[in-house]
Design a protein around this motif. Structure first.
Motif, PDB file in Angstrom:
ATOM      1  N   SER A 272      20.688  25.633  59.439  1.00 45.39           N
ATOM      2  CA  SER A 272      20.288  24.717  58.378  1.00 45.39           C
ATOM      3  C   SER A 272      19.629  23.507  59.031  1.00 45.39           C
ATOM      4  CB  SER A 272      21.494  24.251  57.555  1.00 45.39           C
ATOM      5  OG  SER A 272      22.061  25.309  56.829  1.00 45.39           O
ATOM      6  N   GLY A 273      18.682  22.932  58.332  1.00 41.92           N
ATOM      7  CA  GLY A 273      18.021  21.760  58.893  1.00 41.92           C
ATOM      8  C   GLY A 273      17.038  21.148  57.925  1.00 41.92           C
ATOM      9  N   GLU A 274      16.635  19.931  58.219  1.00 45.05           N
ATOM     10  CA  GLU A 274      15.632  19.236  57.421  1.00 45.05           C
ATOM     11  C   GLU A 274      14.297  19.972  57.513  1.00 45.05           C
ATOM     12  OE1 GLU A 274      15.856  16.271  55.664  1.00 45.05           O
ATOM     13  OE2 GLU A 274      18.022  16.226  55.994  1.00 45.05           O
ATOM     14  N   PHE A 275      13.537  19.940  56.431  1.00 42.82           N
ATOM     15  CA  PHE A 275      12.179  20.484  56.450  1.00 42.82           C
ATOM     16  C   PHE A 275      11.289  19.417  57.067  1.00 42.82           C
ATOM     17  CE2 PHE A 275       8.442  22.208  53.727  1.00 42.82           C
ATOM     18  CZ  PHE A 275       7.985  22.928  54.820  1.00 42.82           C
ATOM     19  N   GLN A 276      11.039  19.552  58.374  1.00 43.71           N
ATOM     20  CA  GLN A 276      10.314  18.553  59.149  1.00 43.71           C
ATOM     21  C   GLN A 276       9.311  19.217  60.066  1.00 43.71           C
ATOM     22  OE1 GLN A 276      13.697  16.673  61.153  1.00 43.71           O
ATOM     23  NE2 GLN A 276      13.488  14.874  59.833  1.00 43.71           N
ATOM     24  N   SER A 277       8.393  18.408  60.573  1.00 46.37           N
ATOM     25  CA  SER A 277       7.480  18.895  61.603  1.00 46.37           C
ATOM     26  C   SER A 277       8.152  18.776  62.964  1.00 46.37           C
ATOM     27  CB  SER A 277       6.177  18.093  61.580  1.00 46.37           C
ATOM     28  OG  SER A 277       6.432  16.724  61.827  1.00 46.37           O
ATOM     29  N   SER A 278       7.625  19.502  63.953  1.00 45.69           N
ATOM     30  CA  SER A 278       8.239  19.507  65.286  1.00 45.69           C
ATOM     31  C   SER A 278       7.910  18.253  66.075  1.00 45.69           C
ATOM     32  CB  SER A 278       7.791  20.742  66.068  1.00 45.69           C
ATOM     33  OG  SER A 278       6.378  20.774  66.172  1.00 45.69           O
ATOM     34  N   THR A 279       6.810  17.576  65.770  1.00 48.37           N
ATOM     35  CA  THR A 279       6.453  16.303  66.387  1.00 48.37           C
ATOM     36  C   THR A 279       5.893  15.394  65.299  1.00 48.37           C
ATOM     37  OG1 THR A 279       4.104  16.665  66.924  1.00 48.37           O
ATOM     38  CG2 THR A 279       5.723  17.638  68.417  1.00 48.37           C
TER      39      THR A 279
END
Length: 358
Positions: A272-279
């Protein structure tokens, strides 16, 4: 300098001209400032200010700690402040119109749209003094995340780009429209309303607060209006291991409240994790705008232990040619997997069949 400011010692005579020049005052004004610091009334005022800061920070921390042990219960009680039309089946979770589907849909039927002209983050209109402590200087903290960074262990350090949900349409599958925000922006607004609710709960000795007692929350009557409220979703992937001998199983993870500043005690599926970009690079914000890319990175981090895929990277990921992502893409096309990771098959579960549900 610290002993001068505290009044424990005075500046020596040969230091006074240099100190006066540094402060931009003449020698007479410097003597007045030193004498003011020596006066009992000035010291008493300073002690009173210090006590006010300690009390403010102590009360703020007490609300976080006292209510943290009942986080799930308080979340469910807060959901019941809203009408039945925006609550899920059991009434304990809020869900916007069209958010809950009657049947699961394949991941490839979820269409993402990126809106570069999305509206700015909506401001909160209610005063925030009741949910923010004082700094050591006696001023109100500018944000909840800054207070957490200074006063709570473990400290909250990462403020990465997050995808901001703007619209949900259940048509021909599912269409989701996104803009961008930051983790701290979303963290601040959700912690404001959470802290407000917890404080009211503590003050009432366990009675359920009314919406009239919660001005910050009441100022956002529709929590699903993207023009009034920030929504940044997370992605949770249910991973089921098919095992006819030991039985089908799946993995859960409980967040250690002593190791995280957000979501402590929460139990969820892995990964599970936030919907984010890698950088934070603009190219990666678009390159990582994919549910499948996000899921693969979470598998790489949480099951394979790859720290370079935890969202704090410094270089773009080549999903088409970089492992474990190339193997993941191949595995997803195999009939033995509804969706999944060949790397996980080889390293974690020894070539068992997997069924993954996002």
């Amino acid at each position: 300098m610290a002993t001068w400011e505290s009044g424990e010692h005075e500046p020596l005579p040969h230091m006074r001209p240099l100190l006066a020049d540094l402060l931009g005052v003449d020698a007479a004004r410097l003597d007045d400032m030193i004498n003011e610091a020596e006066r009992p009334s000035s010291r008493a005022a300073g002690a009173a200010a210090d006590e006010r800061v300690r009390r403010s920070q102590g009360e703020w921390l007490a609300v976080r700690r006292a209510a943290a042990r009942r986080g799930r219960e308080l979340s469910e009680l807060a959901a019941w402040l809203y009408p039945e039309s925006v609550r899920a089946w059991d009434g304990h979770v809020l869900a916007g119109p069209g958010w809950l589907l009657d049947t699961p849909i394949p991941l490839e039927d979820v269409r993402l749209e990126f809106d570069v002209t999305h509206p700015a983050a909506p401001p909160l209109t209610a005063p925030l003094d009741g949910v923010l402590p004082l700094t050591d200087r006696g001023e109100r903290y500018p944000s909840y995340s800054r207070a957490v960074r200074d006063l709570v262990l473990p400290r909250l350090l990462e403020n990465r780009v997050s995808y901001r949900l703007l619209d949900v349409r259940a048509e021909e599958g599912l269409a989701l429209r996104f803009g961008t925000t930051t983790f701290f922006e979303v963290f601040d607004v959700k912690e404001y309303v959470a802290h407000e609710f917890k404080a009211a709960f503590v003050r009432s000795r366990g009675s359920v607060p009314r919406l009239d007692d919660l001005p910050i929350r009441a100022g956002v009557p529709d929590p699903f209006d993207p023009h009034r409220w920030l929504v940044s979703p997370g992605i949770s992937t249910l991973t089921i291991r098919h095992d006819p001998v030991a039985g089908h199983r799946f993995t859960l993870h409980q967040r250690d409240p002593t190791a995280v500043a957000d979501g402590g005690g929460m139990c969820s599926v892995v990964p599970s994790g936030e919907f984010q970009s890698s950088t934070t690079a603009a190219t990666d914000v678009r390159n990582d705008f994919s549910l499948w890319h996000n899921i693969m990175r979470e598998y790489s981090e949480e099951f394979l232990g790859n720290p370079e895929h935890d969202g704090a990277g410094t270089r773009a990921i080549d999903y088409a040619h970089e492992e474990p992502f190339t193997a993941d893409a191949v595995a997803r096309l195999q009939p033995r997997l509804s969706s999944g990771s060949a790397s996980l098959l080889r390293t974690a579960w020894r070539d068992r069949d997997l069924l993954l549900a996002c």
